[in-house]
Write a protein that holds these residues in place. Sequence first.
Motif, short mmCIF file in Angstrom:
data_model
loop_
_atom_site.label_atom_id
_atom_site.label_comp_id
_atom_site.label_asym_id
_atom_site.label_seq_id
_atom_site.Cartn_x
_atom_site.Cartn_y
_atom_site.Cartn_z
N HIS A 59 0.84 -1.20 0.00
CA HIS A 59 0.00 0.00 0.00
C HIS A 59 0.88 1.25 0.00
CE1 HIS A 59 -2.48 3.17 1.97
NE2 HIS A 59 -3.34 2.75 1.07
N ARG A 66 -6.75 0.53 -0.34
CA ARG A 66 -7.45 -0.14 0.75
C ARG A 66 -8.68 0.68 1.14
NH1 ARG A 66 -2.95 0.63 5.45
NH2 ARG A 66 -3.30 2.85 5.78
N TYR A 75 -8.09 -4.90 0.65
CA TYR A 75 -7.01 -4.49 -0.26
C TYR A 75 -7.29 -4.96 -1.67
CZ TYR A 75 -4.43 -3.46 3.99
OH TYR A 75 -4.03 -2.93 5.19
#
Length: 126
Positions: A59, A66, A75
């Motif tokens: 991320h 997310r 996710y």
Amino acid sequence: MTTRDRRAPGSLEKQVWALLLDAGRPLTTGEVRDRLHEQTPAEAPLAHTTVVTILGRLHGKGLLTRSLDGRAHRYTPASTPEGVAATRMHQALADEGDHEAVLSNFVSGLSGTDEALLRRLLGQDG
């Protein structure tokens, strides 16, 4: 897992990335952990915190998005592998001042097939 059996650096990130690409829907940390264990049932399941760390790294690199679903995050890949590669190419170009030199070096390293493809994409078939 012994030192000899350690994963190569980045291999778990690649495995998680591929798993999320194949999932076709956003997954929670627990779902990712379960699917990873399904891929290697002979090995002990990864710790929840390990999966959280890997998802956080992906991320942080902009590879995953997310969203909050209750108390859990879900996710999903932020882009396709091709889109990620293109973003990296754009970033590499942006990081250098001499775009002509960077592009010249890049093009000079292309195979004949890739050079022809690039010319076609740029509309310069000759």
